[in-house]
Design a protein around this motif. Structure first.
Motif, mmCIF file in Angstrom:
data_model
loop_
_atom_site.group_PDB
_atom_site.id
_atom_site.type_symbol
_atom_site.label_atom_id
_atom_site.label_comp_id
_atom_site.label_asym_id
_atom_site.label_seq_id
_atom_site.Cartn_x
_atom_site.Cartn_y
_atom_site.Cartn_z
ATOM 1 N N PHE A 17 0.835 -1.206 0.000
ATOM 2 C CA PHE A 17 0.000 0.000 0.000
ATOM 3 C C PHE A 17 0.874 1.263 0.000
ATOM 4 O O PHE A 17 0.606 2.210 -0.735
ATOM 5 N N ARG A 18 1.925 1.260 0.832
ATOM 6 C CA ARG A 18 2.807 2.432 0.909
ATOM 7 C C ARG A 18 3.479 2.702 -0.439
ATOM 8 O O ARG A 18 3.503 3.837 -0.925
ATOM 9 N N LYS A 19 4.007 1.648 -1.046
ATOM 10 C CA LYS A 19 4.691 1.812 -2.330
ATOM 11 C C LYS A 19 3.736 2.292 -3.423
ATOM 12 O O LYS A 19 4.121 3.115 -4.259
ATOM 13 N N ALA A 20 2.511 1.797 -3.415
ATOM 14 C CA ALA A 20 1.522 2.224 -4.414
ATOM 15 C C ALA A 20 1.203 3.711 -4.240
ATOM 16 O O ALA A 20 1.088 4.446 -5.224
ATOM 17 N N ARG A 21 1.109 4.155 -2.981
ATOM 18 C CA ARG A 21 0.849 5.585 -2.721
ATOM 19 C C ARG A 21 2.040 6.418 -3.166
ATOM 20 O O ARG A 21 1.884 7.444 -3.839
ATOM 21 N N GLU A 22 3.237 5.985 -2.809
ATOM 22 C CA GLU A 22 4.443 6.731 -3.186
ATOM 23 C C GLU A 22 4.633 6.761 -4.700
ATOM 24 O O GLU A 22 5.128 7.750 -5.243
ATOM 25 N N GLN A 23 4.226 5.700 -5.376
ATOM 26 C CA GLN A 23 4.338 5.660 -6.833
ATOM 27 C C GLN A 23 3.435 6.738 -7.462
ATOM 28 O O GLN A 23 3.781 7.307 -8.486
ATOM 29 N N ARG A 24 2.332 7.035 -6.814
ATOM 30 C CA ARG A 24 1.448 8.103 -7.288
ATOM 31 C C ARG A 24 1.965 9.481 -6.872
ATOM 32 O O ARG A 24 1.384 10.494 -7.238
ATOM 33 N N GLU A 25 3.040 9.490 -6.063
ATOM 34 C CA GLU A 25 3.662 10.721 -5.572
ATOM 35 C C GLU A 25 2.682 11.602 -4.807
ATOM 36 O O GLU A 25 2.594 12.820 -5.016
ATOM 37 N N GLU A 62 -9.066 0.751 -4.388
ATOM 38 C CA GLU A 62 -9.591 1.394 -5.595
ATOM 39 C C GLU A 62 -8.802 2.662 -5.923
ATOM 40 O O GLU A 62 -8.406 2.885 -7.068
ATOM 41 N N SER A 63 -8.545 3.463 -4.919
ATOM 42 C CA SER A 63 -7.827 4.712 -5.120
ATOM 43 C C SER A 63 -6.382 4.478 -5.562
ATOM 44 O O SER A 63 -5.835 5.234 -6.358
ATOM 45 N N LEU A 64 -5.764 3.419 -5.037
ATOM 46 C CA LEU A 64 -4.367 3.122 -5.353
ATOM 47 C C LEU A 64 -4.227 2.170 -6.538
ATOM 48 O O LEU A 64 -3.124 1.728 -6.857
ATOM 49 N N GLU A 65 -5.361 1.851 -7.146
ATOM 50 C CA GLU A 65 -5.392 0.955 -8.301
ATOM 51 C C GLU A 65 -4.786 -0.410 -7.988
ATOM 52 O O GLU A 65 -4.044 -0.986 -8.793
ATOM 53 N N LEU A 66 -5.105 -0.913 -6.800
ATOM 54 C CA LEU A 66 -4.724 -2.262 -6.399
ATOM 55 C C LEU A 66 -5.966 -3.139 -6.520
ATOM 56 O O LEU A 66 -7.049 -2.734 -6.110
ATOM 57 N N ASP A 67 -5.811 -4.322 -7.078
ATOM 58 C CA ASP A 67 -6.944 -5.225 -7.251
ATOM 59 C C ASP A 67 -7.267 -5.913 -5.929
ATOM 60 O O ASP A 67 -6.463 -6.696 -5.413
#
Length: 167
Positions: A17-25, A62-67
């Motif tokens: 989750f953290r990495k997905a958020r950071e990837q979205r900056e 959904e917000s982080l585009e994780l299935d």
């Protein structure tokens, strides 16, 4: 059949989750505003070892585009990793001691339920800890008699796991 509304987030999944958020900056605060979730919830999810409400986690996915249906494939370890359980127990003790004692007790009950599946609760090595935390809750609520009973149960249960050395 009862629907499970809680989902255990192990630390490895929190990292996803953290990495997905950071990837979205974006920051946790940005994500909180976007999803209408509390920043503290997002922080707990990212740290892992946390039981989260399923609906709130789905919003986060959904917000982080994780299935949502693929969460178990994002991690390699089982969710009942002992380190995660210990961290969750520490979080519950913290909640009981200096947070909302009733919320901590509710989290403890949920954890107990997930641990009881398929085993006798007396045989679980975490049972003494469960009794101890129930005692902490009773103490916080100034139910002294109940606190003593739970502490005594914790001690008695610990003795079941003690190995007596040969004389």
């Amino acid at each position: 059949m009862k629907t499970i509304d809680r989902f255990f987030v192990p630390s490895e999944l929190g990292e996803v989750f953290r990495k997905a958020r950071e990837q979205r900056e974006i920051t946790q605060l940005d994500l909180a505003l976007e999803t209408n979730l509390h920043q503290s919830f997002i922080s707990k999810v990212e740290r892992g070892a946390f039981q989260a409400n399923r609906d709130r986690l789905q919003v986060l996915c959904e917000s982080l585009e994780l299935d949502w249906n693929q969460l178990d494939q994002y991690i390699q370890q089982a969710p009942d990793d002992e380190l995660d359980i210990q961290l969750l127990l520490m979080e519950i003790e913290h909640e009981i001691s200096i947070g909302d004692a009733d919320l901590g007790l509710e989290e403890l009950r949920r954890l107990e339920e997930t641990r009881k599946m398929g085993s006798e609760s007396n045989k679980d090595v975490l049972t003494p800890t469960f009794h101890y935390l129930r005692g902490r809750h009773a103490e916080k609520k100034q139910k002294w008699h109940d606190a003593l009973e739970f502490y005594a149960l914790a001690e008695k249960t610990v003795r079941q796991f003690e190995v007596n050395p040969k004389s």
